[in-house]
Write an enzyme that holds these catalytic residues in place. Structure first.
Site, PDB file in Angstrom:
ATOM      1  N   ASP A   1     -17.344  65.649   0.935  1.00  0.00           N
ATOM      2  CA  ASP A   1     -16.934  65.802  -0.448  1.00  0.00           C
ATOM      3  C   ASP A   1     -15.477  66.190  -0.536  1.00  0.00           C
ATOM      4  O   ASP A   1     -14.780  65.897  -1.490  1.00  0.00           O
ATOM      5  CB  ASP A   1     -17.753  66.928  -1.095  1.00  0.00           C
ATOM      6  CG  ASP A   1     -18.743  66.333  -2.052  1.00  0.00           C
ATOM      7  OD1 ASP A   1     -18.795  65.096  -2.097  1.00  0.00           O
ATOM      8  OD2 ASP A   1     -19.439  67.100  -2.732  1.00  0.00           O
TER       9      ASP A   1
ATOM     10  N   GLU B   1      -6.466  46.587  42.457  1.00  0.00           N
ATOM     11  CA  GLU B   1      -7.721  47.317  42.669  1.00  0.00           C
ATOM     12  C   GLU B   1      -8.865  46.345  43.015  1.00  0.00           C
ATOM     13  O   GLU B   1      -9.664  46.623  43.878  1.00  0.00           O
ATOM     14  CB  GLU B   1      -8.054  48.084  41.381  1.00  0.00           C
ATOM     15  CG  GLU B   1      -9.232  49.016  41.475  1.00  0.00           C
ATOM     16  CD  GLU B   1      -8.866  50.345  42.125  1.00  0.00           C
ATOM     17  OE1 GLU B   1      -7.682  50.549  42.466  1.00  0.00           O
ATOM     18  OE2 GLU B   1      -9.781  51.175  42.293  1.00  0.00           O
ATOM     19  N   ASP B   2      -8.924  45.233  42.320  1.00  0.00           N
ATOM     20  CA  ASP B   2     -10.110  44.372  42.400  1.00  0.00           C
ATOM     21  C   ASP B   2      -9.909  43.075  43.162  1.00  0.00           C
ATOM     22  O   ASP B   2     -10.845  42.292  43.286  1.00  0.00           O
ATOM     23  CB  ASP B   2     -10.587  44.007  40.977  1.00  0.00           C
ATOM     24  CG  ASP B   2     -11.018  45.229  40.192  1.00  0.00           C
ATOM     25  OD1 ASP B   2     -11.225  46.279  40.825  1.00  0.00           O
ATOM     26  OD2 ASP B   2     -11.139  45.133  38.962  1.00  0.00           O
TER      27      ASP B   2
ATOM     28  N   HIS C   1     -10.556  40.992  29.775  1.00  0.00           N
ATOM     29  CA  HIS C   1     -10.362  42.449  29.685  1.00  0.00           C
ATOM     30  C   HIS C   1      -8.886  42.857  29.660  1.00  0.00           C
ATOM     31  O   HIS C   1      -8.444  43.511  28.700  1.00  0.00           O
ATOM     32  CB  HIS C   1     -11.131  43.155  30.804  1.00  0.00           C
ATOM     33  CG  HIS C   1     -10.679  44.542  31.086  1.00  0.00           C
ATOM     34  ND1 HIS C   1     -10.783  45.561  30.154  1.00  0.00           N
ATOM     35  CD2 HIS C   1     -10.093  45.087  32.177  1.00  0.00           C
ATOM     36  CE1 HIS C   1     -10.272  46.669  30.681  1.00  0.00           C
ATOM     37  NE2 HIS C   1      -9.844  46.404  31.901  1.00  0.00           N
TER      38      HIS C   1
ATOM     39  N   HIS D   1      -3.100  44.965  35.460  1.00  0.00           N
ATOM     40  CA  HIS D   1      -3.458  46.326  35.880  1.00  0.00           C
ATOM     41  C   HIS D   1      -4.641  46.419  36.845  1.00  0.00           C
ATOM     42  O   HIS D   1      -4.720  47.365  37.618  1.00  0.00           O
ATOM     43  CB  HIS D   1      -3.665  47.248  34.669  1.00  0.00           C
ATOM     44  CG  HIS D   1      -4.999  47.120  34.001  1.00  0.00           C
ATOM     45  ND1 HIS D   1      -5.226  46.284  32.952  1.00  0.00           N
ATOM     46  CD2 HIS D   1      -6.183  47.742  34.243  1.00  0.00           C
ATOM     47  CE1 HIS D   1      -6.495  46.389  32.568  1.00  0.00           C
ATOM     48  NE2 HIS D   1      -7.096  47.271  33.336  1.00  0.00           N
TER      49      HIS D   1
ATOM     50  N   ASP E   1      -6.677  50.490  28.420  1.00  0.00           N
ATOM     51  CA  ASP E   1      -7.692  49.993  29.360  1.00  0.00           C
ATOM     52  C   ASP E   1      -9.031  50.663  29.054  1.00  0.00           C
ATOM     53  O   ASP E   1     -10.067  50.025  28.898  1.00  0.00           O
ATOM     54  CB  ASP E   1      -7.208  50.337  30.783  1.00  0.00           C
ATOM     55  CG  ASP E   1      -8.250  50.072  31.851  1.00  0.00           C
ATOM     56  OD1 ASP E   1      -8.949  49.053  31.747  1.00  0.00           O
ATOM     57  OD2 ASP E   1      -8.330  50.885  32.798  1.00  0.00           O
TER      58      ASP E   1
END
Ligand code: MN
Length: 652
Positions: free
Chosen positions: A269, A83-84, A55, A79, A147
């Site tokens: 068109d 957070e994770d 990712h 990034h 992201d």
């Protein structure tokens, strides 16, 4: 499953993309960031079963389309790490330096931006502002958009349709307008189309099929039309800066079909061209030349140059029967108009850049879609220019607002200087009746504490709370809070009002430590009654008590009076006050800094250690009462400051 070898090739292909435009790319640094992130996310999988590291790498690849710089690419790889995973910003800073960690931290903060499905337009507006506001560096927004684009393009692997729809709606309402505002078409259109696919799968399938069918034929037609118009203008001796063919993305075709209730063929068109010429008179000559050479369609000429749209949009629009009788919509404008229309806020930056650099060269370049993004990225290396850009962003979008979170993550939009009291009233007036104090970012604070953007505020309540007090008026900034407090106070009976007013006045008077006595003299009272056109001291107290007379104003008047009577220090008064602080290095320096920034002299400082904290007593020379109030407010905002008190005895 992706094996180790293909993970390795993932980073090599990113490096290859970046090297196409970054000659001096430090490849090892990028590889280090990749390995760092890969180890941090070890064992984590994306919903589609691929290793998590795929990712951030894909998001970074998207960024290379915008020619993002090395730090942005590295920050993008990292990034999701804070957070994770267990790894902290400090560890990232130690390994990759200040500027990368600054970007990563900014992106992590943006993940607090919280969206719900049923949000009112006003809240969405606040969220957008918050988003721009908390991204102190435009690169943070670019990374966040990349992201999001990667998450949107892999959204099908999320099993729950409600979740897919929520994310698509959030993207459409928050991220797309920001990409639009910043003029990043490169990201805006694919984001929009990805949302379209989730929210209207059948329409998406139909329109994308129809577009595919007519593609080849149309690109040829557009090319021919551009050449034909160029030829016409050349014959009329009109200098053309550029003619651009416009291709609509799927979502805007869909929107137009819905809005105008026309079929795909009726809309698609149409060929659309943009003609950019030197100045306004060239715009009109262009219009004349085109109408002489092609048949215009009746009722389609709109002169937004003479009469701009209410949002400031300027251009001349006309529709002609062009090559092979194809309806061709033509927009005629100058470069300035074009920049303003297309790039919005970013155009302000260009205007300035243009005035300073060689005009035409820059203009020509700016026409490339992402040129301005590169400019911003380049600006990061030029502090002065960057400041100017940020200042413009601030002026135009942020005004003087702060954005504060509820514990649930809802964002509350308040004026700068607002306190937890204002916050309380913006949530619910009933909450204010039970409020006692609050937690700001987990720390217990008085309800009168000023807030700053990004604070998470929880109001602590008690059934025994006595409701709003007069002193709240002193610290409330918004009209909503002030009028609700006044309303509440008016309801109380008079004796209570008088008592409350006396306490408040007492507290204010105690700040004047050079006063012999805290009681006001008879002369002072008479002076004040005259100043406020009141006939009794009691009514003055009631007025303070119910909030119709601001105690600040009273103090300011009193201050003037005292100065008028003082023959010693003309225009200057000495005041003392105490600040209770955490026992930490540097805090006195910060306090003194705040005071001297306001142009106030510090006469003396004493410090006293208590069991836990430190009490500082400061003597300052002020010119007016207002100045003193500002000092107190500013000091309260400092980290590590617990309270500002009247004098040492009370403080202990
Ligand atoms: Mn991410």
């Amino acid at each position: 499953m992706v094996d180790i070898a293909s993970q390795g090739s993932m980073i090599e292909s990113l490096i290859k993309l970046a090297k196409e435009y970054l000659d001096d790319l430090n490849e090892d640094r990028v590889r280090d960031a990749f390995n760092f992130a890969k180890n941090a996310h070890e064992g984590q999988l994306r919903k589609d079963g691929s290793p998590y590291i795929s990712h951030p790498v894909s998001a970074a690849e998207i960024l290379t389309q915008l020619h993002a710089d090395e730090d942005s690419l590295i920050a993008c790889l990292l990034h999701d790490v804070p957070e994770d995973t267990d790894i902290t910003i400090d560890e990232i800073k130690a390994q990759f330096g200040e500027s990368v960690s600054f970007l990563v931290e900014g992106i992590t903060k943006l993940s607090k931006v919280h969206y719900r499905n049923d949000m009112a337009a006003r809240q969405i507006e606040s969220l957008k502002k918050l988003f721009l506001h908390s991204a102190k560096d435009p690169r943070i927004i670019l990374i966040k958009l990349a992201d999001r684009l990667h998450n949107m393009s892999t959204i099908e692997s999320l099993p729950k349709p409600e979740k897919r729809e929520r994310i698509a709606r959030e993207t459409l309402e928050i991220f797309v307008p920001i990409a639009n505002l910043l003029g990043i078409w490169q990201l805006k259109y694919p984001l929009e189309d990805a949302c379209f696919k989730v929210l209207h799968p059948e329409d998406y399938a139909r329109i994308s099929e129809q577009v595919k069918e007519s593609q080849a034929e149309r690109s040829e037609l557009i090319k021919e039309s551009i050449n034909k118009v160029k030829e016409v203008l050349y014959k009329h001796d009109i200098h053309v800066i550029s003619i651009l063919g416009r291709r609509k993305n799927l979502y805007s075709i869909f929107r137009k079909m819905k809005r105008s209730r026309k079929s795909f063929n009726q809309i698609y068109d149409l060929i659309a061209l943009r003609v950019i010429v030197d100045n306004v008179s060239a715009c009109y000559r262009t219009l004349g030349a085109i109408h002489q050479s092609f048949t215009p369609k009746m009722g389609r000429l709109k002169d937004y140059i003479a009469i701009p749209k209410s949002n400031g949009y300027q251009s001349i629009h006309t529709t002609i029967f062009g090559i092979k009788g194809t309806l061709t919509e033509i927009q005629i404008r100058t470069m300035d108009m074009h920049l303003e229309n297309e790039f919005g806020i970013a155009a302000h930056y260009f205007y300035r850049a243009e005035q300073e650099v060689r005009q035409d060269k820059v203009k020509e370049k700016v026409l490339k879609k992402y040129e301005w993004v590169q400019k911003i990225l380049a600006l990061q290396r030029n502090v002065q220019g960057n400041d100017r850009f940020i200042k413009h962003l601030k002026l135009d979008i942020f005004e003087d607002r702060i954005f504060v979170f509820t514990p649930r993550g809802d964002v509350i939009d308040l004026p700068r200087g607002a306190t937890a009291i204002d916050f309380t009233y913006h949530i619910h007036s009933d909450l204010a009746l039970r409020a006692v104090d609050c937690n700001i970012n987990g720390e217990r604070k008085a309800i009168t504490t000023p807030l700053k953007s990004g604070d998470v505020v929880r109001i602590n309540t008690s059934e025994e709370a006595e409701g709003p007090e007069v002193k709240w008026l002193d610290m409330a900034k918004t009209n909503l809070a002030r009028s609700k407090i006044k309303e509440f106070l008016k309801e109380r009976d008079k004796t209570e009002l008088i008592m409350a007013a006396e306490t408040l006045l007492q507290r204010k008077l105690e700040y004047f430590t050079d006063r012999a006595h805290i009681e006001l003299s008879k002369d002072e009272k008479i002076y004040l009654l005259q100043a406020f056109h009141l006939d009794s001291w009691e009514s003055l107290l009631i007025n303070i008590g119910d909030g119709s007379l601001d105690v600040h104003e009273l103090m300011a008047k009193l201050f003037d009076y005292e100065q008028g009577n003082s023959h010693l220090n003309e225009g200057i008064t000495q005041l003392a006050f105490c600040v209770e602080v955490e026992n930490k290095v540097g805090i006195l320096g910060r306090i003194c800094n705040v005071i001297s920034m306001l142009g106030v002299n510090i006469m003396k400082v004493e410090s006293l250690n208590t069991a836990k904290n430190v009490i500082l007593k400061l003597w300052v020379e002020i010119e007016n009462y207002e100045q003193f109030e500002i000092i107190l407010r500013e000091i309260l905002k400092l980290k590590g400051v617990l309270d500002v008190k009247k004098d040492t005895k009370k403080a202990l």
